[in-house]
Design an enzyme around this catalytic site. Sequence first.
Site, mmCIF file in Angstrom:
data_model
loop_
_atom_site.group_PDB
_atom_site.id
_atom_site.type_symbol
_atom_site.label_atom_id
_atom_site.label_comp_id
_atom_site.label_asym_id
_atom_site.label_seq_id
_atom_site.Cartn_x
_atom_site.Cartn_y
_atom_site.Cartn_z
ATOM 1 N N ILE A 123 3.611 -4.950 -1.198
ATOM 2 C CA ILE A 123 2.514 -5.066 -0.544
ATOM 3 C C ILE A 123 1.878 -6.259 -1.100
ATOM 4 C CG2 ILE A 123 0.184 -4.254 0.479
ATOM 5 C CD1 ILE A 123 2.608 -2.403 1.529
ATOM 6 N N PRO A 124 2.251 -7.382 -0.350
ATOM 7 C CA PRO A 124 1.794 -8.876 -1.130
ATOM 8 C C PRO A 124 0.573 -9.415 -1.152
ATOM 9 C CG PRO A 124 2.833 -9.149 1.403
ATOM 10 C CD PRO A 124 2.619 -7.728 1.098
ATOM 11 N N CYS A 125 -0.248 -8.449 -2.028
ATOM 12 C CA CYS A 125 -1.793 -8.705 -2.320
ATOM 13 C C CYS A 125 -1.723 -10.068 -2.641
ATOM 14 C CB CYS A 125 -2.311 -7.697 -3.024
ATOM 15 S SG CYS A 125 -1.436 -7.345 -4.565
ATOM 16 N N HIS A 126 -0.885 -10.749 -3.369
ATOM 17 C CA HIS A 126 -0.860 -11.925 -3.951
ATOM 18 C C HIS A 126 -1.181 -13.014 -2.819
ATOM 19 C CE1 HIS A 126 3.346 -11.517 -3.187
ATOM 20 N NE2 HIS A 126 3.265 -12.828 -2.893
ATOM 21 N N ARG A 127 -0.917 -12.859 -1.678
ATOM 22 C CA ARG A 127 -1.203 -13.704 -0.491
ATOM 23 C C ARG A 127 -2.660 -13.567 -0.193
ATOM 24 N NH1 ARG A 127 4.179 -11.705 2.770
ATOM 25 N NH2 ARG A 127 5.678 -12.377 1.195
#
Length: 159
Positions: A123-127
């Site tokens: 879940i690409p929360c770094h985006r």
Amino acid sequence: MNIFYNFYDIVFLKLNFNEQHLLESINFVEKCEVKKTDIRHENHEYIIKILDNYFGVKKYGLNFDLLETSGLSKFYIDVYKTLLEVPIGTMITYKELAINSGHSGAYRAVGSAMARNRWPILIPCHRVKAVNSIGGYSSGVELKKKLIETEEKFVQKLY
């Protein structure tokens, strides 16, 4: 059950699975070796394949049903599923993510959802960023920058 994942000594992850072989969480760790012998189920193999594809920075798709989501609110699930639609190499603001997930005005709550994300990378929360800055990251802003740079390099190779 824990499975450790090492990507070229850059990123080290501990994958936590429950008895149903659903991924409960991912944690960044200091250092580890890849323990392929710990992979005992097809769901484990599937998650490792997604990570291999991600860190090879290929397009990947996550079957959300393989994550242990009990205890998560509908809001968190809406936000996480919406975040999966954000293209690789792209960043979105907390506010935009709130609006896109059908919860306009809840951008601070989106920030909380990102901070509590149990599956970083998948879940690409770094985006997700703040309006005026890169924002925070549970494992440090430097790692967030490195993940974004990796994705941007991949996108540049495509075009």
